[in-house]
Motif scaffolding. Sequence first.
Motif, PDB file in Angstrom:
ATOM      1  N   ALA A 126       0.829  -1.198   0.000  1.00  0.00           N
ATOM      2  CA  ALA A 126       0.000   0.000   0.000  1.00  0.00           C
ATOM      3  C   ALA A 126       0.869   1.257   0.000  1.00  0.00           C
ATOM      4  O   ALA A 126       1.865   1.340   0.724  1.00  0.00           O
ATOM      5  N   HIS A 127       0.479   2.221  -0.821  1.00  0.00           N
ATOM      6  CA  HIS A 127       1.206   3.488  -0.915  1.00  0.00           C
ATOM      7  C   HIS A 127       0.286   4.534  -1.518  1.00  0.00           C
ATOM      8  O   HIS A 127      -0.732   4.199  -2.124  1.00  0.00           O
ATOM      9  N   ALA A 128       0.655   5.790  -1.335  1.00  0.00           N
ATOM     10  CA  ALA A 128      -0.102   6.884  -1.937  1.00  0.00           C
ATOM     11  C   ALA A 128       0.466   7.184  -3.310  1.00  0.00           C
ATOM     12  O   ALA A 128       1.689   7.216  -3.494  1.00  0.00           O
ATOM     13  N   GLY A 129      -0.411   7.403  -4.281  1.00  0.00           N
ATOM     14  CA  GLY A 129       0.038   7.746  -5.617  1.00  0.00           C
ATOM     15  C   GLY A 129       0.570   9.165  -5.689  1.00  0.00           C
ATOM     16  O   GLY A 129       0.470   9.941  -4.729  1.00  0.00           O
ATOM     17  N   GLY A 130       1.144   9.495  -6.836  1.00  0.00           N
ATOM     18  CA  GLY A 130       1.719  10.810  -7.037  1.00  0.00           C
ATOM     19  C   GLY A 130       0.673  11.832  -7.474  1.00  0.00           C
ATOM     20  O   GLY A 130      -0.536  11.640  -7.306  1.00  0.00           O
ATOM     21  N   GLU A 131       1.148  12.898  -8.099  1.00  0.00           N
ATOM     22  CA  GLU A 131       0.296  14.029  -8.469  1.00  0.00           C
ATOM     23  C   GLU A 131      -0.302  13.888  -9.862  1.00  0.00           C
ATOM     24  O   GLU A 131      -0.629  14.890 -10.492  1.00  0.00           O
ATOM     25  N   VAL A 132      -0.428  12.658 -10.339  1.00  0.00           N
ATOM     26  CA  VAL A 132      -1.049  12.433 -11.646  1.00  0.00           C
ATOM     27  C   VAL A 132      -2.090  11.326 -11.536  1.00  0.00           C
ATOM     28  O   VAL A 132      -1.947  10.396 -10.749  1.00  0.00           O
ATOM     29  N   ASP A 133      -3.169  11.452 -12.301  1.00  0.00           N
ATOM     30  CA  ASP A 133      -4.121  10.354 -12.430  1.00  0.00           C
ATOM     31  C   ASP A 133      -3.471   9.247 -13.250  1.00  0.00           C
ATOM     32  O   ASP A 133      -2.691   9.510 -14.168  1.00  0.00           O
ATOM     33  N   VAL A 134      -3.796   8.002 -12.947  1.00  0.00           N
ATOM     34  CA  VAL A 134      -3.216   6.855 -13.635  1.00  0.00           C
ATOM     35  C   VAL A 134      -4.343   5.963 -14.158  1.00  0.00           C
ATOM     36  O   VAL A 134      -5.275   5.637 -13.425  1.00  0.00           O
ATOM     37  N   LEU A 135      -4.243   5.600 -15.434  1.00  0.00           N
ATOM     38  CA  LEU A 135      -5.150   4.617 -16.014  1.00  0.00           C
ATOM     39  C   LEU A 135      -4.448   3.270 -16.006  1.00  0.00           C
ATOM     40  O   LEU A 135      -3.303   3.157 -16.450  1.00  0.00           O
ATOM     41  N   VAL A 136      -5.129   2.256 -15.503  1.00  0.00           N
ATOM     42  CA  VAL A 136      -4.583   0.898 -15.427  1.00  0.00           C
ATOM     43  C   VAL A 136      -5.433  -0.021 -16.298  1.00  0.00           C
ATOM     44  O   VAL A 136      -6.663  -0.033 -16.197  1.00  0.00           O
ATOM     45  N   HIS A 137      -4.774  -0.776 -17.174  1.00  0.00           N
ATOM     46  CA  HIS A 137      -5.448  -1.795 -17.971  1.00  0.00           C
ATOM     47  C   HIS A 137      -4.876  -3.144 -17.563  1.00  0.00           C
ATOM     48  O   HIS A 137      -3.679  -3.394 -17.747  1.00  0.00           O
ATOM     49  N   VAL A 138      -5.715  -3.999 -17.000  1.00  0.00           N
ATOM     50  CA  VAL A 138      -5.264  -5.335 -16.600  1.00  0.00           C
ATOM     51  C   VAL A 138      -5.138  -6.190 -17.858  1.00  0.00           C
ATOM     52  O   VAL A 138      -6.111  -6.403 -18.583  1.00  0.00           O
ATOM     53  N   ILE A 139      -3.930  -6.659 -18.114  1.00  0.00           N
ATOM     54  CA  ILE A 139      -3.631  -7.391 -19.345  1.00  0.00           C
ATOM     55  C   ILE A 139      -3.836  -8.889 -19.175  1.00  0.00           C
ATOM     56  O   ILE A 139      -4.357  -9.573 -20.062  1.00  0.00           O
ATOM     57  N   ALA A 140      -3.398  -9.425 -18.042  1.00  0.00           N
ATOM     58  CA  ALA A 140      -3.467 -10.877 -17.840  1.00  0.00           C
ATOM     59  C   ALA A 140      -3.555 -11.172 -16.347  1.00  0.00           C
ATOM     60  O   ALA A 140      -3.138 -10.372 -15.509  1.00  0.00           O
ATOM     61  N   GLY A 141      -4.093 -12.351 -16.025  1.00  0.00           N
ATOM     62  CA  GLY A 141      -4.176 -12.769 -14.638  1.00  0.00           C
ATOM     63  C   GLY A 141      -5.325 -12.116 -13.898  1.00  0.00           C
ATOM     64  O   GLY A 141      -6.268 -11.587 -14.483  1.00  0.00           O
ATOM     65  N   SER A 142      -5.220 -12.137 -12.580  1.00  0.00           N
ATOM     66  CA  SER A 142      -6.263 -11.568 -11.731  1.00  0.00           C
ATOM     67  C   SER A 142      -5.647 -11.190 -10.395  1.00  0.00           C
ATOM     68  O   SER A 142      -4.489 -11.498 -10.109  1.00  0.00           O
ATOM     69  N   GLY A 143      -6.432 -10.505  -9.574  1.00  0.00           N
ATOM     70  CA  GLY A 143      -5.928 -10.116  -8.264  1.00  0.00           C
ATOM     71  C   GLY A 143      -6.843  -9.113  -7.606  1.00  0.00           C
ATOM     72  O   GLY A 143      -8.038  -9.022  -7.929  1.00  0.00           O
ATOM     73  N   GLN A 144      -6.273  -8.350  -6.692  1.00  0.00           N
ATOM     74  CA  GLN A 144      -7.040  -7.355  -5.951  1.00  0.00           C
ATOM     75  C   GLN A 144      -6.303  -6.019  -5.979  1.00  0.00           C
ATOM     76  O   GLN A 144      -5.071  -5.969  -5.895  1.00  0.00           O
ATOM     77  N   LEU A 145      -7.098  -4.962  -6.091  1.00  0.00           N
ATOM     78  CA  LEU A 145      -6.594  -3.610  -5.924  1.00  0.00           C
ATOM     79  C   LEU A 145      -7.072  -3.128  -4.569  1.00  0.00           C
ATOM     80  O   LEU A 145      -8.278  -2.987  -4.339  1.00  0.00           O
ATOM     81  N   GLY A 146      -6.138  -2.898  -3.664  1.00  0.00           N
ATOM     82  CA  GLY A 146      -6.491  -2.407  -2.344  1.00  0.00           C
ATOM     83  C   GLY A 146      -6.669  -0.903  -2.355  1.00  0.00           C
ATOM     84  O   GLY A 146      -5.834  -0.182  -2.896  1.00  0.00           O
ATOM     85  N   THR A 147      -7.776  -0.411  -1.783  1.00  0.00           N
ATOM     86  CA  THR A 147      -8.041   1.020  -1.718  1.00  0.00           C
ATOM     87  C   THR A 147      -8.446   1.378  -0.291  1.00  0.00           C
ATOM     88  O   THR A 147      -8.661   0.498   0.554  1.00  0.00           O
ATOM     89  N   GLU A 148      -8.578   2.679  -0.019  1.00  0.00           N
ATOM     90  CA  GLU A 148      -9.005   3.113   1.311  1.00  0.00           C
ATOM     91  C   GLU A 148     -10.400   2.616   1.660  1.00  0.00           C
ATOM     92  O   GLU A 148     -10.734   2.444   2.832  1.00  0.00           O
ATOM     93  N   SER A 149     -11.228   2.377   0.656  1.00  0.00           N
ATOM     94  CA  SER A 149     -12.610   1.965   0.917  1.00  0.00           C
ATOM     95  C   SER A 149     -12.829   0.467   0.768  1.00  0.00           C
ATOM     96  O   SER A 149     -13.966  -0.001   0.829  1.00  0.00           O
ATOM     97  N   GLY A 150     -11.762  -0.288   0.567  1.00  0.00           N
ATOM     98  CA  GLY A 150     -11.897  -1.731   0.444  1.00  0.00           C
ATOM     99  C   GLY A 150     -11.164  -2.271  -0.774  1.00  0.00           C
ATOM    100  O   GLY A 150     -10.529  -1.513  -1.519  1.00  0.00           O
ATOM    101  N   ASP A 151     -11.260  -3.573  -0.972  1.00  0.00           N
ATOM    102  CA  ASP A 151     -10.563  -4.224  -2.067  1.00  0.00           C
ATOM    103  C   ASP A 151     -11.464  -4.348  -3.296  1.00  0.00           C
ATOM    104  O   ASP A 151     -12.671  -4.609  -3.177  1.00  0.00           O
TER     105      ASP A 151
END
Length: 202
Positions: A126-151
């Motif tokens: 877990a970490h705080a992102g920088g001063e830019v918005d980031v677009l993420v495209h999941v290419i393969a596999g699966s998992g969890q994105l942890g956020t302040e409001s849950g996974d």
Amino acid sequence: MPDITLDVHEIPKPQRHPKIFSLFDGLAVGEAIILVNDHDPRHLHDEFEADRAGGYSWDYLVREKRDYQVRIGKTTATTPPRKLGNTAELTNASVDAADVAWKLTSPDRHLDSNLIRLAADGEIAAHAGGEVDVLVHVIAGSGQLGTESGDLEVVAGDLVWLPRRSQRAFRAGSDGLSYLTVHTHREPTLNIEPLALRDAQS
């Protein structure tokens, strides 16, 4: 307009390539630079091929010992679109931990992009992102994105938006996790973390 002749003998080496690219970028289509040097500028050609492929011509006028002249012409108004790689091929190889499989490296870019791979059950803490918005495209596999409001469960094909400064963590499932990040280019800052982990947190 006649060709511009640039003799780089008297230009300090660190300033040569920036000077050449600055002149080239100011040319109109059909114009050219005649580069005069005492050696074959192969490394300069590599840079043109990496950053301006398809938008220039390269013709040797003189190739003699300690006397090289190259005509570098501008063939398109801007650098043409081009293929950079294949995500299916990049995600096929095995990975042991966090790995930056690919990144956008053009020095003139206005975007940053990285292809991150996590091994099965691997994670980016877990970490705080920088001063830019980031677009993420999941290419393969699966998992969890942890956020302040849950996974959030993520799978191949998902598009995820990470608002600037938001908390995030990535955890791969049993099949690993590969995702592409895209955001506005930002200049690198001093950081003592390993390169792969630092890039993976973008």
